[in-house]
Design an enzyme around this catalytic site. Structure first.
Site, PDB file in Angstrom:
ATOM      1  CG  ASP A 107      -1.987  -1.197   1.249  1.00 14.14           C
ATOM      2  OD1 ASP A 107      -2.114  -1.529   0.285  1.00 14.14           O
ATOM      3  OD2 ASP A 107      -2.250  -1.466   2.351  1.00 14.14           O
TER       4      ASP A 107
HETATM    5  N1  URA Z   1      -1.317  -5.897   3.795  1.00 18.13           N
HETATM    6  C1  URA Z   1      -1.765  -4.822   3.835  1.00 18.13           C
HETATM    7  O1  URA Z   1      -2.830  -4.442   4.438  1.00 18.13           O
HETATM    8  N2  URA Z   1      -1.016  -3.830   3.180  1.00 18.13           N
HETATM    9  C2  URA Z   1       0.211  -3.991   2.380  1.00 18.13           C
HETATM   10  O2  URA Z   1       0.716  -2.972   2.040  1.00 18.13           O
HETATM   11  C3  URA Z   1       0.467  -5.519   2.578  1.00 18.13           C
HETATM   12  C4  URA Z   1       0.110  -6.282   3.098  1.00 18.13           C
END
Ligand code: URA
Length: 250
Positions: A107
């Site tokens: 993310d």
């Molecule tokens: N899980 C998440 O919620 N975000 C990420 O970036 C990776 C795994």
């Protein structure tokens, strides 16, 4: 200008062993170039033209690259975007020329280990849901993460869309109080990679992830000496680990 490369480097680059293993293979007469047994592992060849055989198998050279990025917050895991900065924007221009792409997504606000490569086959295998490649995250979670959460995570949690997660290993590293709120530091290993999976797992357990960092993917560990936003090429050993892992993980 024609490309020139040492034969031991070429073979290591193609994942056929470390430089010292390749030196040994040369000594044992297992490497042929253009029909001749190689005597010197420093022999210079043109990788696009030389007819290379290693241990009886032809070697087809591909100009693959593997970068380990310590992703910072605020950039997206894509190759291009009209508005946002991407992880590719963090690369030097000469490295961008080789057209690496991120293997999976973190993310925008997640930091840590992101592999960038132009090896589509390896990326595909690392991301394949059938391979169950383990990913470990460290997180700061708003809430008091306890033993009951460990059981919930190992039993499988039902996410907001009804998906039931595979067993995951939750470790509690510590707790702290801030402005009358309890925060927990945890480490979580999951074997799958659904959209926002870690955040959604904690939501399903009634808690909120406020900081998330990926520290490993399969056998690859984040090099903690890399500052956020920096990257380096994988070592020959790291590439070898990834390649051998994909053959066993199923
Ligand atoms: N899980 C998440 O919620 N975000 C990420 O970036 C990776 C795994």
């Amino acid at each position: 200008m024609s490309k020139r490369m040492r034969i031991d480097k070429l073979l290591a680059h193609m994942g056929l062993g470390t430089r010292s293993e390749i030196k040994r293979a040369v000594k044992l007469g297992k490497v042929n170039v253009d029909g001749q047994v190689v005597k010197d592992s420093g022999l210079i060849v043109n990788p696009d033209e030389a007819d290379v055989v290693f241990d009886g198998e032809p070697v087809v050279y591909r100009d693959v690259v593997y970068f380990m990025l310590n992703k910072p917050q605020g950039v997206i895991s894509a190759t291009e975007d009209g508005r946002e900065r991407t992880v590719i924007d963090l690369l030097e221009p000469q490295d961008r020329l080789r057209e690496p792409f991120p293997v999976g997504r973190l993310d925008k606000d997640t930091v840590g280990l992101l592999l960038l490569t132009n090896d589509g086959q390896l990326a595909h295998e690392l991301l394949s849901p059938r391979k169950h490649v383990a990913k470990t995250y460290e997180a700061l979670v708003l809430g008091n993460v306890g033993e009951e959460d460990k059981h919930l995570f190992s039993a499988g949690l039902t996410l907001d869309d009804g998906y039931v997660t595979m067993p995951a290993d939750l470790q509690i590293k510590g707790r702290e109080q801030r402005e009358n709120e309890t925060y927990s530091t945890i480490s979580l290993t999951i074997m799958e990679g659904k959209f926002h999976q870690v955040k959604r797992m904690f939501e399903a357990a009634g808690k909120k992830v406020v900081y998330l960092k990926r520290v490993s993917m399969g056998p690859l560990k984040l090099d903690e000496s890399l500052p956020e936003g920096s990257y380096r090429e994988l070592s020959g050993e790291e590439v070898e680990l990834l390649r051998s892992h994909r053959q066993v993980a199923e």
